[in-house]
Design a protein around this motif. Structure first.
Motif, short mmCIF file in Angstrom:
data_model
loop_
_atom_site.label_atom_id
_atom_site.label_comp_id
_atom_site.label_asym_id
_atom_site.label_seq_id
_atom_site.Cartn_x
_atom_site.Cartn_y
_atom_site.Cartn_z
N HIS A 17 30.32 19.31 34.54
CA HIS A 17 30.05 20.48 34.03
C HIS A 17 28.41 20.75 34.07
N PHE A 18 28.01 22.00 34.37
CA PHE A 18 26.47 22.30 34.36
C PHE A 18 26.24 22.59 33.08
N LEU A 19 25.10 22.06 32.47
CA LEU A 19 24.56 22.46 31.20
C LEU A 19 23.36 23.37 31.12
N ARG A 20 22.11 23.02 31.95
CA ARG A 20 21.11 23.85 31.80
C ARG A 20 20.20 23.66 32.99
N MET A 21 19.14 24.49 33.33
CA MET A 21 18.24 24.40 34.16
C MET A 21 17.00 23.81 33.72
N GLU A 22 16.03 23.22 34.22
CA GLU A 22 14.85 22.68 33.67
C GLU A 22 13.81 22.67 34.65
N MET A 23 12.44 22.96 34.32
CA MET A 23 11.24 22.87 34.93
C MET A 23 11.46 23.66 36.25
N LEU A 24 11.88 24.89 36.31
CA LEU A 24 12.43 25.64 37.67
C LEU A 24 11.08 26.34 38.11
N LYS A 25 10.61 26.15 39.33
CA LYS A 25 9.50 26.71 40.06
C LYS A 25 9.75 27.14 41.31
N PHE A 26 9.22 28.35 41.71
CA PHE A 26 9.51 28.81 43.14
C PHE A 26 7.82 29.20 43.66
N GLN A 27 7.51 28.59 44.50
CA GLN A 27 6.12 28.40 44.95
C GLN A 27 5.97 29.16 46.01
N ARG A 28 6.70 29.03 46.89
CA ARG A 28 6.76 29.86 48.37
C ARG A 28 7.86 30.28 48.94
N VAL A 29 7.86 31.67 49.56
CA VAL A 29 9.32 31.96 50.13
C VAL A 29 9.52 31.42 51.40
N ALA A 30 10.79 31.29 51.55
CA ALA A 30 11.58 30.75 52.79
C ALA A 30 12.03 31.92 53.67
N ARG A 31 12.05 31.85 54.89
CA ARG A 31 12.43 32.78 55.66
C ARG A 31 13.37 32.29 56.66
N PRO A 32 14.04 33.31 57.27
CA PRO A 32 14.94 32.97 58.39
C PRO A 32 14.20 32.51 59.62
N GLY A 33 14.88 31.54 60.33
CA GLY A 33 14.34 30.80 61.41
C GLY A 33 13.50 29.53 61.01
N MET A 34 13.26 29.43 59.86
CA MET A 34 12.83 27.96 59.43
C MET A 34 13.55 26.76 59.19
N ARG A 35 13.31 25.67 59.30
CA ARG A 35 13.75 24.48 58.80
C ARG A 35 12.97 24.12 57.54
N ILE A 36 13.91 23.87 56.45
CA ILE A 36 13.43 23.39 55.24
C ILE A 36 14.23 21.88 54.92
N ARG A 37 13.40 21.12 54.21
CA ARG A 37 13.98 19.85 53.69
C ARG A 37 14.11 19.85 52.15
N LEU A 38 15.39 19.48 51.81
CA LEU A 38 15.76 19.28 50.60
C LEU A 38 15.64 17.95 49.82
N HIS A 39 14.91 17.46 49.03
CA HIS A 39 14.88 16.30 48.39
C HIS A 39 15.60 16.34 47.28
N LEU A 40 16.60 15.30 47.10
CA LEU A 40 17.49 15.30 45.90
C LEU A 40 17.42 14.11 45.31
N GLU A 41 17.41 13.78 43.94
CA GLU A 41 17.28 12.66 43.32
C GLU A 41 18.19 13.01 41.77
N TRP A 42 18.91 11.72 41.73
CA TRP A 42 19.80 11.47 40.52
C TRP A 42 19.25 10.76 39.40
#
Length: 565
Positions: free
Chosen positions: A510-535
């Protein structure tokens, strides 16, 4: 190089010591081939009825049975498969069956044994007009259409092929991945080799078999389905040394596949353009990008209302035949193809009527409406958009979506094989319509567009993961956000973080809430982005961070919990 023998004389004129076909452990010379033809001729001559369905997997057996039937004055019906639907359709059209059909077809067998004397020298040559073959193809209505061809049409076509390509082939062994039960395979792997005196090799299915078989001068009769998937991990050195030509037909060969085949096999594939109705029309060999199609000898062509019309000795008469292909002239005697004007598509070189598939689906009691489209990609796939009736809709609501799709696919199996059935399904309450009340193919394809990229995992550990994501402009998440300057929506970034997080780790439900959310730079079509995940197990939180070569894009933390009692 062997002496050319006209098709009507192939089983009549002796070729002492000349090999006809290869088989594991032994070969078949021309005398043995004529003896097999004689046995089949005797069996067909003693059988009632003028029309016979023929289907053999073994090419040499098929060739002997074909000429035996012809010399007995029979018309041969060439069917692409032995599916139940095919057999039932043929029962109403033929006198009997010979070959790899179900036993209840009461199959004809050759008369006598291998020691039966060869009396071929006493037979008259085949009559080019009276000797008939029937092939099947899907017309504009989608129904299986019988196309009757006389030997003269087939003979003129193999003569045109020999005049165009024969000099470079000489006595090359004929290898192929395509079935002789289709007109392309029949011409290139049976009739042309028999007339030219080239040895026919058994059909090949796997690339490993192809690489191993090309140990002597050879030509390869193949299709885009095989040529698009040539693995560069195999040793193709012998192929580059021994191959004299590679032929491809049955569908469009992508430019990148043609280039890859040329690099791997040492030859640019010779592509043959035509159809069951017309026979061969034109050819091209892509030594350079985008060459025009060159008409085969004897083929005349013109453009009428944007569509190609042809006249040739491969057709049953002298009238112009209009195709459903749109073309433009190249100004130097050839033409470029611009696409189809009807709803017939090619899937793995199989001709499929979208109209026929839709008709079969809507005939099912579970289906109210259905539309089928072709989805392009590395592998073209058929996709069905379906409006279900009440009973099937109830099953869908019970989360049996996969079961419903499988049941509909199985219901088509009697008349369609796995290749020509839809692989992808969407179940909707109503078909999408535009302002004019029409359902467009573009709107249907949009239902199958991916909402997220294919993950390219870089790291997967118990508490750490990294995944690269290519932002394809075709992703549905870019629609309307924004029309002039599309960017990746923040809600999509949150969704992807959770979805890929669940792939990487065993997260609480179950999802409870979001924390510390930041959007710093837009991502556009054609780009490659890397998603870092930590549990972060102690906090029951998933931390995520998007980065690219431009720097950070977004970050945040999602807190999860167990089910509430």
């Amino acid at each position: 190089m062997a002496e050319w023998i006209a098709l009507h004389d192939v089983a009549v004129r002796p070729r002492p010591g000349r090999a006809v076909a290869q088989r594991p452990g032994n070969g078949i010379d021309h005398a043995a081939f004529r003896a097999d033809v004689a046995r089949w001729r005797k069996a067909f001559a003693a059988s009632a009825g003028d029309s016979w369905a023929l289907h053999y997997e073994d090419t040499a057996t098929f060739a002997a049975a074909l000429f035996g039937a012809w010399h007995a004055g029979k018309t041969v019906y060439l069917c692409a498969d032995a599916l139940p639907g095919t057999v039932e359709r043929l029962r109403a059209e033929v006198s009997g069956f010979a070959g790899d059909f179900p036993p209840d077809c009461q199959l004809l067998a050759p008369a006598g044994d291998a020691s039966t004397p060869d009396d071929g020298a006493t037979w008259p040559p085949l009559d080019e007009q009276a000797t008939q073959l029937v092939v099947y193809t899907s017309g504009s209505t989608g129904e299986a259409t019988a196309i009757r061809k006389c030997l003269g049409q087939l003979a003129r076509e193999v003569e045109a092929l020999q005049a165009t390509f024969g000099e470079r082939l000489e006595d090359a062994v004929v290898h192929g991945t395509v079935s002789h039960q289709h007109i392309y395979g029949l011409l290139f792997r049976v009739l042309w080799p028999l007339a030219a005196g080239r040895v026919i090799a058994p059909r090949l299915f796997f690339h490993e078999e192809i690489a191993a078989a090309l140990d002597a001068p050879a030509l390869l009769v193949s299709s885009p389905a095989h040529l698009k998937r040539i693995p560069d991990t195999l040793d193709w050195q012998r192929a580059r040394t021994q191959l004299r030509a590679v032929f491809s037909s049955g569908g469009a060969l992508p430019e990148e596949a043609a280039v890859a085949a040329r690099c791997t096999l040492g030859h640019a594939p010779v592509e043959i353009y035509g159809s069951s109705e017309t026979g061969g029309i034109a050819w091209r060999e892509r030594q350079q990008p985008g060459p025009a199609w060159t008409p085969l000898p004897g083929v005349a062509w013109r453009i009428t209302e944007g569509q190609l019309e042809v006249a040739s000795p491969h057709l049953p008469g002298r009238d112009w035949w209009r195709s459903a292909d749109r073309v433009e002239a190249d100004g130097a005697g050839g033409f470029h193809l611009l696409g189809r004007a009807d709803r017939i598509v090619k899937v793995e070189e199989r001709r499929v009527s979208l109209t026929a598939l839709e008709r079969q689906l809507t005939a099912l009691p579970e289906v109210t409406e259905a539309r089928v489209v072709l989805i392009d990609g590395p592998r073209a796939e058929l996709a069905a958009v379906v409006v279900l009736g009440e009973s099937a809709h109830a099953r869908l609501q019970a989360r049996a979506r996969r079961g419903v799709a499988q049941a509909l696919g199985q219901a088509l199996a009697g008349g369609q094989d796995a290749v020509t059935r839809p692989r992808r399904w969407r179940f909707v309450d109503a078909l999408p319509m535009n302002a004019q009340g029409k359902t467009t193919d573009a709107a249907l394809r949009a239902l199958f567009r991916p909402e997220r990229p294919t993950p390219l995992w870089v790291l997967r550990e118990p508490t750490q993961a990294q995944v690269d994501l290519d932002l394809d402009p075709a992703l549905a998440v870019f629609d309307g956000h924004f029309p002039q300057v599309p960017i990746l929506p923040g809600v999509a970034q949150l969704d992807w973080a959770v979805r890929f997080g669940r792939e990487a780790f065993a997260l609480p439900p179950h999802f409870l809430r979001m924390e510390m959310l930041k959007f710093q730079r837009v991502a556009r079509p054609g780009m490659r982005i890397r998603l870092h995940l930590e549990w972060l197990s102690q906090k029951s939180a998933l931390a995520f961070r998007y980065e690219s070569a431009l720097g950070p894009h977004a970050s945040g933390r999602v807190v999860f919990g167990e089910a509430v009692a």
